[in-house]
Enzyme design. Sequence first.
Site, PDB file in Angstrom:
ATOM      1  N   GLY A  93      -2.099   4.175   1.345  1.00 14.98           N
ATOM      2  CA  GLY A  93      -1.147   4.370   0.259  1.00 14.98           C
ATOM      3  C   GLY A  93      -1.793   4.659  -1.085  1.00 14.98           C
ATOM      4  O   GLY A  93      -1.289   5.491  -1.855  1.00 14.98           O
ATOM      5  N   LYS A 120      11.947  -9.706  -1.637  1.00 17.46           N
ATOM      6  CA  LYS A 120      12.544 -11.050  -1.635  1.00 17.46           C
ATOM      7  C   LYS A 120      12.418 -11.687  -3.018  1.00 17.46           C
ATOM      8  O   LYS A 120      11.485 -11.375  -3.765  1.00 17.46           O
ATOM      9  CB  LYS A 120      11.769 -11.953  -0.656  1.00 17.46           C
ATOM     10  N   SER A 135       8.920 -12.863  -4.410  1.00 18.50           N
ATOM     11  CA  SER A 135       7.873 -12.007  -3.855  1.00 18.50           C
ATOM     12  C   SER A 135       6.756 -11.788  -4.874  1.00 18.50           C
ATOM     13  O   SER A 135       7.023 -11.588  -6.064  1.00 18.50           O
ATOM     14  CB  SER A 135       8.487 -10.664  -3.461  1.00 18.50           C
ATOM     15  N   SER A 150       0.824  -1.209   0.000  1.00 14.19           N
ATOM     16  CA  SER A 150       0.000   0.000   0.000  1.00 14.19           C
ATOM     17  C   SER A 150       0.866   1.270   0.000  1.00 14.19           C
ATOM     18  O   SER A 150       0.778   2.100  -0.906  1.00 14.19           O
ATOM     19  CB  SER A 150      -0.913  -0.045   1.232  1.00 14.19           C
ATOM     20  N   THR A 205       5.255  -6.052  11.354  1.00 15.46           N
ATOM     21  CA  THR A 205       5.692  -7.298  11.990  1.00 15.46           C
ATOM     22  C   THR A 205       6.892  -7.930  11.276  1.00 15.46           C
ATOM     23  O   THR A 205       7.631  -8.699  11.883  1.00 15.46           O
ATOM     24  CB  THR A 205       4.537  -8.314  12.019  1.00 15.46           C
ATOM     25  N   GLU A 215     -28.418   1.422   6.251  1.00 21.93           N
ATOM     26  CA  GLU A 215     -28.478   2.341   7.398  1.00 21.93           C
ATOM     27  C   GLU A 215     -27.204   2.348   8.237  1.00 21.93           C
ATOM     28  O   GLU A 215     -26.847   3.374   8.801  1.00 21.93           O
ATOM     29  CB  GLU A 215     -29.677   1.993   8.296  1.00 21.93           C
ATOM     30  N   HIS A 219       6.009   4.462   9.672  1.00 20.63           N
ATOM     31  CA  HIS A 219       5.295   4.328  10.949  1.00 20.63           C
ATOM     32  C   HIS A 219       6.360   3.971  11.983  1.00 20.63           C
ATOM     33  O   HIS A 219       7.307   3.239  11.685  1.00 20.63           O
ATOM     34  CB  HIS A 219       4.233   3.225  10.827  1.00 20.63           C
TER      35      HIS A 219
HETATM   36  N1  LIG Z   1      -1.357   0.859   4.749  1.00 22.24           N
HETATM   37  C1  LIG Z   1      -1.226   2.176   4.871  1.00 22.24           C
HETATM   38  O1  LIG Z   1      -1.842   2.929   4.142  1.00 22.24           O
HETATM   39  C2  LIG Z   1      -0.335   2.789   5.900  1.00 22.24           C
HETATM   40  C3  LIG Z   1       0.767   2.120   6.341  1.00 22.24           C
HETATM   41  N2  LIG Z   1       1.694   2.759   7.113  1.00 22.24           N
HETATM   42  C4  LIG Z   1       2.897   2.055   7.506  1.00 22.24           C
HETATM   43  O2  LIG Z   1       3.644   1.781   6.326  1.00 22.24           O
HETATM   44  C5  LIG Z   1       4.349   0.550   6.477  1.00 22.24           C
HETATM   45  C6  LIG Z   1       3.965  -0.402   5.360  1.00 22.24           C
HETATM   46  O3  LIG Z   1       2.606  -0.743   5.524  1.00 22.24           O
HETATM   47  P1  LIG Z   1       1.725  -1.241   4.294  1.00 22.24           P
HETATM   48  O4  LIG Z   1       2.005  -0.393   3.105  1.00 22.24           O
HETATM   49  O5  LIG Z   1       0.309  -1.363   4.808  1.00 22.24           O
HETATM   50  O6  LIG Z   1       2.358  -2.666   4.073  1.00 22.24           O
HETATM   51  P2  LIG Z   1       1.810  -3.831   3.139  1.00 22.24           P
HETATM   52  O7  LIG Z   1       1.262  -4.918   3.978  1.00 22.24           O
HETATM   53  O8  LIG Z   1       0.930  -3.293   2.067  1.00 22.24           O
HETATM   54  O9  LIG Z   1       3.234  -4.291   2.535  1.00 22.24           O
HETATM   55  C7  LIG Z   1       3.325  -5.401   1.780  1.00 22.24           C
HETATM   56  C8  LIG Z   1       4.628  -5.334   0.999  1.00 22.24           C
HETATM   57  O10 LIG Z   1       5.728  -5.680   1.835  1.00 22.24           O
HETATM   58  C9  LIG Z   1       6.384  -6.784   1.232  1.00 22.24           C
HETATM   59  N3  LIG Z   1       7.009  -7.634   2.211  1.00 22.24           N
HETATM   60  C10 LIG Z   1       6.425  -8.443   3.112  1.00 22.24           C
HETATM   61  N4  LIG Z   1       7.357  -9.123   3.793  1.00 22.24           N
HETATM   62  C11 LIG Z   1       8.552  -8.713   3.291  1.00 22.24           C
HETATM   63  C12 LIG Z   1       9.888  -9.055   3.546  1.00 22.24           C
HETATM   64  N5  LIG Z   1      10.176  -9.965   4.480  1.00 22.24           N
HETATM   65  N6  LIG Z   1      10.872  -8.451   2.815  1.00 22.24           N
HETATM   66  C13 LIG Z   1      10.581  -7.518   1.886  1.00 22.24           C
HETATM   67  N7  LIG Z   1       9.314  -7.162   1.591  1.00 22.24           N
HETATM   68  C14 LIG Z   1       8.320  -7.759   2.287  1.00 22.24           C
HETATM   69  C15 LIG Z   1       5.277  -7.498   0.473  1.00 22.24           C
HETATM   70  O11 LIG Z   1       5.819  -8.363  -0.494  1.00 22.24           O
HETATM   71  P3  LIG Z   1       4.959  -9.640  -1.028  1.00 22.24           P
HETATM   72  O12 LIG Z   1       4.123  -9.138  -2.134  1.00 22.24           O
HETATM   73  O13 LIG Z   1       5.994 -10.594  -1.480  1.00 22.24           O
HETATM   74  O14 LIG Z   1       4.177 -10.142   0.143  1.00 22.24           O
HETATM   75  C16 LIG Z   1       4.572  -6.301  -0.136  1.00 22.24           C
HETATM   76  O15 LIG Z   1       5.278  -5.797  -1.232  1.00 22.24           O
HETATM   77  C17 LIG Z   1       4.000   0.029   7.863  1.00 22.24           C
HETATM   78  O16 LIG Z   1       4.983   0.493   8.733  1.00 22.24           O
HETATM   79  C18 LIG Z   1       2.644   0.700   8.160  1.00 22.24           C
HETATM   80  O17 LIG Z   1       2.360   0.834   9.522  1.00 22.24           O
HETATM   81  C19 LIG Z   1       1.580   4.083   7.454  1.00 22.24           C
HETATM   82  C20 LIG Z   1       0.494   4.809   7.050  1.00 22.24           C
HETATM   83  C21 LIG Z   1      -0.596   4.182   6.320  1.00 22.24           C
HETATM   84 MG   LIG Z   2      -1.366   2.570  11.388  1.00 22.63          MG
END
Ligand SMILES: NC(=O)C1=CN([C@@H]2O[C@H](COP(=O)(O)OP(=O)(O)OC[C@H]3O[C@@H](n4cnc5c(N)ncnc54)[C@H](OP(=O)(O)O)[C@@H]3O)[C@@H](O)[C@H]2O)C=CC1
Ligand SMILES: [Mg+2]
Length: 337
Positions: A135, A49, A52, A28, A85, A228, A109
Amino acid sequence: MTAETFYDDDADLSVIQGRKVAVIGYGSQGHAHSLSLRDSGVDVVIGLKEGSKSRAKAQEQGLRVLTPAEASAWADVIMVLAPDTAQRKIYTESIEPHLSGGKALFFGHGLNIRFELIKPPADVDVAMVAPKGPGHLVRRQYVDGKGVPALVAVEQDASGTALALALSYAKAIGGTRAGVIRTTFKEETETDLFGEQAVLCGGTAALVQTGFEVLTEAGYAPEIAYFECLHELKLIVDLMYEGGISRMRYSVSDTAEFGDYTRGPRVIDGRVKEEMKKILSEIQSGEFTRELIADDEAGGPALAQYRKEGAEHPVEVTGKKLRGMMSWVDRPITETA
Ligand SMILES: NC(=O)C1=CN([C@@H]2O[C@H](COP(=O)(O)OP(=O)(O)OC[C@H]3O[C@@H](n4cnc5c(N)ncnc54)[C@H](OP(=O)(O)O)[C@@H]3O)[C@@H](O)[C@H]2O)C=CC1
Ligand SMILES: [Mg+2]
Ligand SMILES: CC[C@](O)(C(C)=O)C(=O)O
Ligand SMILES: [Mg+2]
């Protein structure tokens, strides 16, 4: 105290244009930051990775993809946008070995820094650029020539110029077009977790589900209950978003407004406020983060169970059918990725 806010004129785009940026993760936030950085003339690579799922997507969008370790070795600014995580393991295995003095470690974050899951060395800048929106909206606003407001924070200023670098990054993703507010990792993390748990995600989802249950258990049609308790929520929230709670109250009928004043505080009452305070103290003490990380380390059984139960709730079943009648509603969230 009024928060310090920065706009386009306070940020110099050439600072980030002069650096090499690795964005770890292409979800995102990752896709939004990377595409807008690139469109702002920044040299950016994506760290993912081997194998991925996101690799093909990033490559289709014309971005260069390396492994997280290769990207971290190449870059001098590393933005960590993988799930919270996953960040500690990515950091230990792929970033830390390449985090030489003078580099900058960025986050969207603050959780991993606030709760010391990641402890960067003293000779790197540690900063945050955290858009205050999902995002896909961040990217859509950038493409439309606008921006989503963002927060900026500096945890460690080894270079003495970490704020200028973070503001430059924020400008490249459109944040300074709307306004970037200065905060700390502690404040951002604790308020973000509280907002999403008590109000935005947890509180709202529980309110909608409970309202839907009360109406359907009383014999009303699920379709009517859906409109509603869920569908019209967007219309109401849009009014609040545009002009605050008073704009919403001005726009709804006097009947709705009277019911709002007299019944709303009976739903969200003193007991709910006490529970919200408990939730905040669990966040501040680190109890929530320990629970989150423990579940993740066990393979995420609790998260999987909650997802299953959520997807099976009758409001979801009814909603799926009704949204099929409203072609304009189901705009895929991936369309900007
Ligand atoms: N969602 C949001 O809008 C918001 C998020 N944040 C922060 O932004 C950060 C990212 O969140 P968000 O965008 O939701 O994350 P997502 O869950 O959308 O991120 C997923 C991405 O991370 C990749 N990924 C997962 N595991 C690994 C790994 N071990 N090594 C490399 N890449 C990996 C995934 O790859 P694959 O496709 O292979 O799984 C995918 O490309 C967090 O810190 C969140 O708190 C802050 C504000 C808003
Ligand atoms: Mg948050
Ligand atoms: C409200 C949820 C959020 O904090 C966000 C989109 O800002 C998140 O962590 O996804
Ligand atoms: Mg948030």
